[in-house]
Design a protein around this motif. Sequence first.
Motif, PDB file in Angstrom:
ATOM      1  N   ALA A   1       0.809  -1.219   0.000  1.00  0.00           N
ATOM      2  CA  ALA A   1       0.000   0.000   0.000  1.00  0.00           C
ATOM      3  C   ALA A   1       0.844   1.271   0.000  1.00  0.00           C
ATOM      4  O   ALA A   1       0.326   2.363  -0.276  1.00  0.00           O
ATOM      5  CB  ALA A   1      -0.937   0.006   1.214  1.00  0.00           C
ATOM      6  N   GLU A   2       2.130   1.135   0.294  1.00  0.00           N
ATOM      7  CA  GLU A   2       3.032   2.293   0.310  1.00  0.00           C
ATOM      8  C   GLU A   2       3.708   2.520  -1.040  1.00  0.00           C
ATOM      9  O   GLU A   2       4.524   3.436  -1.167  1.00  0.00           O
ATOM     10  CB  GLU A   2       4.100   2.090   1.379  1.00  0.00           C
ATOM     11  N   LEU A   3       3.377   1.725  -2.029  1.00  0.00           N
ATOM     12  CA  LEU A   3       4.037   1.790  -3.325  1.00  0.00           C
ATOM     13  C   LEU A   3       3.139   2.453  -4.363  1.00  0.00           C
ATOM     14  O   LEU A   3       1.926   2.251  -4.378  1.00  0.00           O
ATOM     15  CB  LEU A   3       4.418   0.386  -3.800  1.00  0.00           C
ATOM     16  N   ILE A   4       3.758   3.235  -5.239  1.00  0.00           N
ATOM     17  CA  ILE A   4       3.053   3.944  -6.310  1.00  0.00           C
ATOM     18  C   ILE A   4       3.767   3.639  -7.617  1.00  0.00           C
ATOM     19  O   ILE A   4       4.999   3.735  -7.699  1.00  0.00           O
ATOM     20  CB  ILE A   4       3.048   5.462  -6.048  1.00  0.00           C
ATOM     21  N   LEU A   5       3.006   3.281  -8.638  1.00  0.00           N
ATOM     22  CA  LEU A   5       3.575   2.926  -9.936  1.00  0.00           C
ATOM     23  C   LEU A   5       3.528   4.120 -10.883  1.00  0.00           C
ATOM     24  O   LEU A   5       2.449   4.603 -11.215  1.00  0.00           O
ATOM     25  CB  LEU A   5       2.794   1.758 -10.539  1.00  0.00           C
ATOM     26  N   PRO A   6       4.676   4.602 -11.363  1.00  0.00           N
ATOM     27  CA  PRO A   6       4.669   5.625 -12.416  1.00  0.00           C
ATOM     28  C   PRO A   6       4.334   4.967 -13.757  1.00  0.00           C
ATOM     29  O   PRO A   6       4.864   3.909 -14.095  1.00  0.00           O
ATOM     30  CB  PRO A   6       6.109   6.156 -12.423  1.00  0.00           C
ATOM     31  N   VAL A   7       3.455   5.601 -14.542  1.00  0.00           N
ATOM     32  CA  VAL A   7       2.990   5.046 -15.814  1.00  0.00           C
ATOM     33  C   VAL A   7       2.985   6.141 -16.875  1.00  0.00           C
ATOM     34  O   VAL A   7       2.533   7.262 -16.625  1.00  0.00           O
ATOM     35  CB  VAL A   7       1.578   4.449 -15.656  1.00  0.00           C
ATOM     36  N   PHE A   8       3.453   5.782 -18.069  1.00  0.00           N
ATOM     37  CA  PHE A   8       3.516   6.717 -19.189  1.00  0.00           C
ATOM     38  C   PHE A   8       2.439   6.359 -20.215  1.00  0.00           C
ATOM     39  O   PHE A   8       2.299   5.196 -20.596  1.00  0.00           O
ATOM     40  CB  PHE A   8       4.892   6.653 -19.859  1.00  0.00           C
ATOM     41  N   VAL A   9       1.698   7.364 -20.672  1.00  0.00           N
ATOM     42  CA  VAL A   9       0.656   7.171 -21.679  1.00  0.00           C
ATOM     43  C   VAL A   9       0.984   8.078 -22.862  1.00  0.00           C
ATOM     44  O   VAL A   9       1.124   9.296 -22.697  1.00  0.00           O
ATOM     45  CB  VAL A   9      -0.738   7.497 -21.133  1.00  0.00           C
ATOM     46  N   ARG A  10       1.113   7.466 -24.045  1.00  0.00           N
ATOM     47  CA  ARG A  10       1.518   8.223 -25.230  1.00  0.00           C
ATOM     48  C   ARG A  10       0.372   8.333 -26.230  1.00  0.00           C
ATOM     49  O   ARG A  10      -0.296   7.349 -26.549  1.00  0.00           O
ATOM     50  CB  ARG A  10       2.723   7.560 -25.899  1.00  0.00           C
ATOM     51  N   GLU A  11       0.194   9.519 -26.743  1.00  0.00           N
ATOM     52  CA  GLU A  11      -0.821   9.771 -27.753  1.00  0.00           C
ATOM     53  C   GLU A  11      -0.320   9.287 -29.116  1.00  0.00           C
ATOM     54  O   GLU A  11       0.865   9.406 -29.446  1.00  0.00           O
ATOM     55  CB  GLU A  11      -1.113  11.275 -27.816  1.00  0.00           C
ATOM     56  N   GLY A  12      -1.245   8.714 -29.903  1.00  0.00           N
ATOM     57  CA  GLY A  12      -0.916   8.394 -31.286  1.00  0.00           C
ATOM     58  C   GLY A  12      -0.241   7.062 -31.526  1.00  0.00           C
ATOM     59  O   GLY A  12       0.243   6.809 -32.635  1.00  0.00           O
ATOM     60  N   ILE A  13      -0.198   6.189 -30.532  1.00  0.00           N
ATOM     61  CA  ILE A  13       0.330   4.845 -30.746  1.00  0.00           C
ATOM     62  C   ILE A  13      -0.812   3.842 -30.629  1.00  0.00           C
ATOM     63  O   ILE A  13      -1.770   4.069 -29.896  1.00  0.00           O
ATOM     64  CB  ILE A  13       1.487   4.489 -29.777  1.00  0.00           C
ATOM     65  N   SER A  14      -0.684   2.739 -31.357  1.00  0.00           N
ATOM     66  CA  SER A  14      -1.767   1.764 -31.397  1.00  0.00           C
ATOM     67  C   SER A  14      -1.529   0.580 -30.478  1.00  0.00           C
ATOM     68  O   SER A  14      -2.442  -0.215 -30.233  1.00  0.00           O
ATOM     69  CB  SER A  14      -1.972   1.262 -32.830  1.00  0.00           C
ATOM     70  N   GLU A  15      -0.307   0.445 -29.975  1.00  0.00           N
ATOM     71  CA  GLU A  15       0.011  -0.625 -29.035  1.00  0.00           C
ATOM     72  C   GLU A  15       1.119  -0.145 -28.114  1.00  0.00           C
ATOM     73  O   GLU A  15       1.838   0.813 -28.442  1.00  0.00           O
ATOM     74  CB  GLU A  15       0.426  -1.890 -29.764  1.00  0.00           C
ATOM     75  N   PRO A  16       1.259  -0.763 -26.952  1.00  0.00           N
ATOM     76  CA  PRO A  16       2.298  -0.314 -26.019  1.00  0.00           C
ATOM     77  C   PRO A  16       3.678  -0.348 -26.663  1.00  0.00           C
ATOM     78  O   PRO A  16       3.985  -1.241 -27.457  1.00  0.00           O
ATOM     79  CB  PRO A  16       2.193  -1.328 -24.871  1.00  0.00           C
ATOM     80  N   ARG A  17       4.488   0.630 -26.326  1.00  0.00           N
ATOM     81  CA  ARG A  17       5.811   0.772 -26.925  1.00  0.00           C
ATOM     82  C   ARG A  17       6.881   0.646 -25.834  1.00  0.00           C
ATOM     83  O   ARG A  17       6.914   1.443 -24.895  1.00  0.00           O
ATOM     84  CB  ARG A  17       5.931   2.130 -27.610  1.00  0.00           C
ATOM     85  N   PRO A  18       7.769  -0.357 -25.934  1.00  0.00           N
ATOM     86  CA  PRO A  18       8.823  -0.521 -24.922  1.00  0.00           C
ATOM     87  C   PRO A  18       9.746   0.693 -24.874  1.00  0.00           C
ATOM     88  O   PRO A  18      10.003   1.346 -25.902  1.00  0.00           O
ATOM     89  CB  PRO A  18       9.575  -1.767 -25.388  1.00  0.00           C
ATOM     90  N   ILE A  19      10.255   0.968 -23.686  1.00  0.00           N
ATOM     91  CA  ILE A  19      11.225   2.046 -23.492  1.00  0.00           C
ATOM     92  C   ILE A  19      12.598   1.391 -23.336  1.00  0.00           C
ATOM     93  O   ILE A  19      12.846   0.670 -22.364  1.00  0.00           O
ATOM     94  CB  ILE A  19      10.865   2.881 -22.247  1.00  0.00           C
ATOM     95  N   ALA A  20      13.469   1.600 -24.301  1.00  0.00           N
ATOM     96  CA  ALA A  20      14.729   0.856 -24.362  1.00  0.00           C
ATOM     97  C   ALA A  20      15.576   1.031 -23.106  1.00  0.00           C
ATOM     98  O   ALA A  20      16.194   0.072 -22.632  1.00  0.00           O
ATOM     99  CB  ALA A  20      15.525   1.293 -25.597  1.00  0.00           C
ATOM    100  N   ALA A  21      15.614   2.231 -22.561  1.00  0.00           N
ATOM    101  CA  ALA A  21      16.460   2.502 -21.400  1.00  0.00           C
ATOM    102  C   ALA A  21      15.845   2.062 -20.082  1.00  0.00           C
ATOM    103  O   ALA A  21      16.486   2.163 -19.035  1.00  0.00           O
ATOM    104  CB  ALA A  21      16.783   3.998 -21.328  1.00  0.00           C
ATOM    105  N   MET A  22      14.600   1.566 -20.150  1.00  0.00           N
ATOM    106  CA  MET A  22      13.894   1.151 -18.938  1.00  0.00           C
ATOM    107  C   MET A  22      13.278  -0.228 -19.172  1.00  0.00           C
ATOM    108  O   MET A  22      12.088  -0.337 -19.459  1.00  0.00           O
ATOM    109  CB  MET A  22      12.826   2.182 -18.559  1.00  0.00           C
ATOM    110  N   PRO A  23      14.074  -1.284 -19.081  1.00  0.00           N
ATOM    111  CA  PRO A  23      13.563  -2.631 -19.345  1.00  0.00           C
ATOM    112  C   PRO A  23      12.305  -2.933 -18.527  1.00  0.00           C
ATOM    113  O   PRO A  23      12.245  -2.667 -17.328  1.00  0.00           O
ATOM    114  CB  PRO A  23      14.728  -3.533 -18.915  1.00  0.00           C
TER     115      PRO A  23
END
Length: 325
Positions: A30-52
């Motif tokens: 309950a003390e943990l928070i997940l940072p999440v990125f949402v990108r406009e204009g993409i049709s499927e999730p896109r991996p972030i190379a520097a953040m496996p």
Amino acid sequence: MTQYPTIRPRRLRRTAALRRLTTETRLHPAELILPVFVREGISEPRPIAAMPGVQQHTLDSVRRAAADAAAAGIGGIMLFGVPAVRDARGSAADDPDGILNAATRAVVSEAGDALVVQTDLCLDEFTDHGHCGVLDAAGEVDNDATLERYRSIAIAQAEAGSALLGLSGMMDGQVAAVRGALDAAGHRDTAVLAYSAKYASAFYGPFREAVDSQLTGNRRGYQQDPANRREGRREAELDIAEGADAVMVKPAMSFLDVLSDVAQRSPVPVWAYQVSGEAAMIEAAAANGWIDRRGAILEATTSIKRAGADAILSYFAIELAGWLR
């Protein structure tokens, strides 16, 4: 006669049961928070190379991410938006149909009260120059003009359903400006998290890829000097006086001393952000077989809690929650 010690701290370390019984610092999902990125204009999730393991989400996939976070029992989710179009004033940030506000509505609809849905309130993801505020004629960040933008963004995010606004821009007076705007617009129950002690750190590198940052130069004119300790405490005290409901130290691991200082004095909850570079270092070393990945994640996060964090933003939040259960 040989003298042996009568005081033996090792007695309480002898077995796993004893160590568990005498543990001073415990993490909880309950003390943990997940940072999440949402990108406009993409049709499927896109991996972030520097953040496996981390992705830029679509509006559909961010719903699934929120459902996973709720099922894991973590405390919240912090949303960052990556717009398709940027301009000098970051117009997409307070557009009701902009990607961050649209994602907020989607996550609130999906997660309900199971998560505290939070939003990053800044301009760096939305400006074509990559700075956290609007620029003046000389190309410098204009503090007071930026506060006007923050007021408008705050109202847009609150109306989208964000329960807590993460003020990460490091503008002087940003808490008072946003609190006043929210209250005047009838959003008195929307909480404000001040990124109070946010340092100009080298550990933000992977995050720049995650938000497709347009920044050239640096943010040392408004983020804190990593050499300064007292300043972090002072910034937190100013934000608390302006009405912050919680304060943040960022990055976490490089500034555990500042985190401890702030936690000892703060009457409001103190959060810390295990930033992208911290996570990427662990992933890279583990991938090379140099460290035990699970052990390093647990040790790093426990150290942040031990220093005084009441809540931790971590890209490992869901995985950690599973281990802790």
